[in-house]
Scaffold this motif. Structure first.
Motif, short mmCIF file in Angstrom:
data_model
loop_
_atom_site.label_atom_id
_atom_site.label_comp_id
_atom_site.label_asym_id
_atom_site.label_seq_id
_atom_site.Cartn_x
_atom_site.Cartn_y
_atom_site.Cartn_z
N PRO A 5 0.83 -1.21 0.00
CA PRO A 5 0.00 0.00 0.00
C PRO A 5 0.87 1.26 0.00
CG PRO A 5 0.16 -0.84 2.22
CD PRO A 5 0.92 -1.82 1.34
N LEU A 6 0.36 2.30 -0.61
CA LEU A 6 1.06 3.58 -0.66
C LEU A 6 0.08 4.71 -0.44
CD1 LEU A 6 2.98 3.18 -4.06
CD2 LEU A 6 4.04 2.97 -1.80
N VAL A 7 0.49 5.69 0.34
CA VAL A 7 -0.18 6.99 0.32
C VAL A 7 0.74 7.91 -0.47
CG1 VAL A 7 -0.86 9.00 1.67
CG2 VAL A 7 -1.46 6.71 2.47
N VAL A 8 0.24 8.46 -1.55
CA VAL A 8 1.03 9.33 -2.41
C VAL A 8 0.49 10.75 -2.27
CG1 VAL A 8 1.77 9.81 -4.77
CG2 VAL A 8 1.44 7.44 -4.02
N ILE A 9 1.36 11.68 -1.92
CA ILE A 9 0.95 13.08 -1.77
C ILE A 9 1.83 13.93 -2.66
CG2 ILE A 9 0.65 15.02 -0.20
CD1 ILE A 9 0.12 13.06 2.04
N PHE A 10 1.23 14.43 -3.73
CA PHE A 10 1.95 15.33 -4.64
C PHE A 10 1.48 16.76 -4.43
CE2 PHE A 10 1.52 18.04 -8.32
CZ PHE A 10 2.85 18.21 -8.68
N TYR A 197 1.64 -2.36 -6.43
CA TYR A 197 1.18 -1.35 -5.49
C TYR A 197 -0.34 -1.18 -5.47
CZ TYR A 197 6.05 0.04 -5.13
OH TYR A 197 7.40 0.03 -4.91
N GLU A 198 -0.84 -0.81 -4.29
CA GLU A 198 -2.21 -0.32 -4.13
C GLU A 198 -2.07 1.09 -3.55
OE1 GLU A 198 -6.51 -1.50 -2.09
OE2 GLU A 198 -4.79 -2.84 -1.90
N ALA A 199 -2.43 2.07 -4.34
CA ALA A 199 -2.09 3.45 -3.99
C ALA A 199 -3.32 4.33 -3.78
CB ALA A 199 -1.21 4.06 -5.08
N LYS A 200 -3.24 5.16 -2.75
CA LYS A 200 -4.19 6.25 -2.53
C LYS A 200 -3.45 7.53 -2.88
CE LYS A 200 -8.13 7.92 -0.91
NZ LYS A 200 -9.44 7.58 -1.50
N ILE A 201 -3.89 8.21 -3.93
CA ILE A 201 -3.12 9.30 -4.51
C ILE A 201 -3.81 10.64 -4.30
CG2 ILE A 201 -2.01 10.15 -6.62
CD1 ILE A 201 -2.32 7.22 -7.70
N PHE A 202 -3.11 11.54 -3.65
CA PHE A 202 -3.61 12.88 -3.36
C PHE A 202 -2.81 13.90 -4.15
CE2 PHE A 202 -4.37 10.19 0.26
CZ PHE A 202 -5.59 10.59 0.79
N VAL A 203 -3.51 14.72 -4.92
CA VAL A 203 -2.88 15.85 -5.61
C VAL A 203 -3.39 17.12 -4.94
CG1 VAL A 203 -2.60 17.08 -7.79
CG2 VAL A 203 -2.70 14.57 -7.78
N LEU A 204 -2.53 17.78 -4.21
CA LEU A 204 -2.93 18.95 -3.43
C LEU A 204 -2.86 20.22 -4.28
CD1 LEU A 204 -1.23 18.24 0.02
CD2 LEU A 204 -3.32 17.27 -0.98
#
Length: 322
Positions: A5-10, A197-204
């Motif tokens: 799992p990944l939390v991705v914060i861009f 990967y299983e990703a939760k992707i946040f684009v701020l």
């Protein structure tokens, strides 16, 4: 193999990404079930370089004690650190973090690195050492411009994405063409997240005016913290604009003007304004790399309550409900 799992914060610089992660997963977090359960994999193409501290806004010692970071200070200034190397290192870090029962947090403002990490690189051919050396010799003799113009004639799309001073990427694009007869831009990137990967992707996001004001304030803070002195020490030590690390915003603006003498106050003021302008352009460009990344969601950077809820839901789904 179980998916990692990944939390991705861009988000671009000055958007508060690190502080947000620390508030959720740091050693002092009020969210007890998240406290100490996440580590940051830095997705910043220039924070990888040692000695580039102030200009890359690296986390300070206190922040590092609150939440661990990976992929910071892993390369010398003269080394070429590219997306392929980033992916390899980030893969190892993510697996290690997850195997220790924690959530890998891929956090940064280099959209190209994050996109490449999530989707993988286009399947271009491996480097040919003999051809690569010939191209390096040519660029040393003929100069960047000559090979850049050559690239424009055979692969205009790739040339548009490469800076004329980026000798490494110019050579790589030419190498791909001469090895395959195809433009590098014709090699298509996958349109799905890599299987591992299983990703939760946040684009701020922020309103442009707000973002630009924050960038200007960040640059002012860097100069107040000693950016000029940091860069001058590197230049006096013999580092030059040709080195990979010295191409970073905040360093290249000094390096390309350096002629062996200290800068005047007027020159420093001009450099500061150039850094602000380049930082704004860079922030705008990085968002384009996150366009159409599968499952990426836009969040207002100030909507921390909603962001935290989504992160908590994902964490609980991974570590509690499964």
């Amino acid at each position: 193999m179980k998916k990692i799992p990944l939390v991705v914060i861009f988000a671009p610089t000055a958007c508060g990404k690190t502080a947000l992660c620390a508030s959720m997963f740091g050693a002092e977090s009020s969210l007890l079930h998240l406290r100490g359960r996440g580590e940051i994999i830095s997705a910043d193409s220039m924070a990888v370089y040692r000695q580039l501290d102030i200009g890359t806004a690296k986390p300070d010692a206190k922040t590092l004690s609150v939440i661990p970071h990976h992929l910071i200070d892993v390369a010398d200034i003269a080394e070429q650190f590219d997306a392929s190397r980033f992916i390899d290192a980030a893969d190892k870090a993510a697996e290690d973090i997850f195997n220790r029962g924690k959530m890998p947090l891929v956090v940064g403002g280099t959209g190209f690195y994050i996109r490449s990490f999530l989707l993988g690189l286009p399947p271009t051919p491996p480097s040919d050492p003999v051809l690569r050396e010939k191209l390096k010799q040519r660029i040393a003799i003929e100069g960047n411009r000559a090979l850049y113009e050559e690239l424009k004639k055979i692969d205009e799309k790739s040339a548009e994405k490469i800076h004329i001073n980026d000798a490494y990427r110019i050579c790589r694009a030419l190498e791909v063409f001469y090895l395959t007869g195809r433009e590098r831009s014709s090699f298509v990137q996958a349109n799905s997240i890599r299987e591992r990967y299983e990703a939760k992707i946040f684009v701020l996001t922020r309103e442009r005016k707000d973002l630009y004001e924050r960038i200007e304030a960040r640059v002012e803070e860097m100069f107040a913290s000693g950016l000029t002195e940091e860069v001058m020490a590197l230049l006096r030590a013999g580092h030059t604009a040709a080195e990979a690390g010295m191409k970073a915003i905040g360093y290249s603006e000094f390096a390309k003007r350096y002629r062996g003498a200290d800068f005047s106050l007027r020159e420093i003021a001009e450099i500061k304004e150039e850094i602000k302008l380049n930082s704004k352009k860079y922030a705008k460009k990085q968002y384009t790399f996150m366009t159409n990344v599968p499952n990426a969601q836009l969040f207002d950077a100030d909507d921390t309550e909603r962001i935290i809820k989504n992160v908590c839901d994902f964490f609980d789904y991974i570590f509690i409900s499964t």
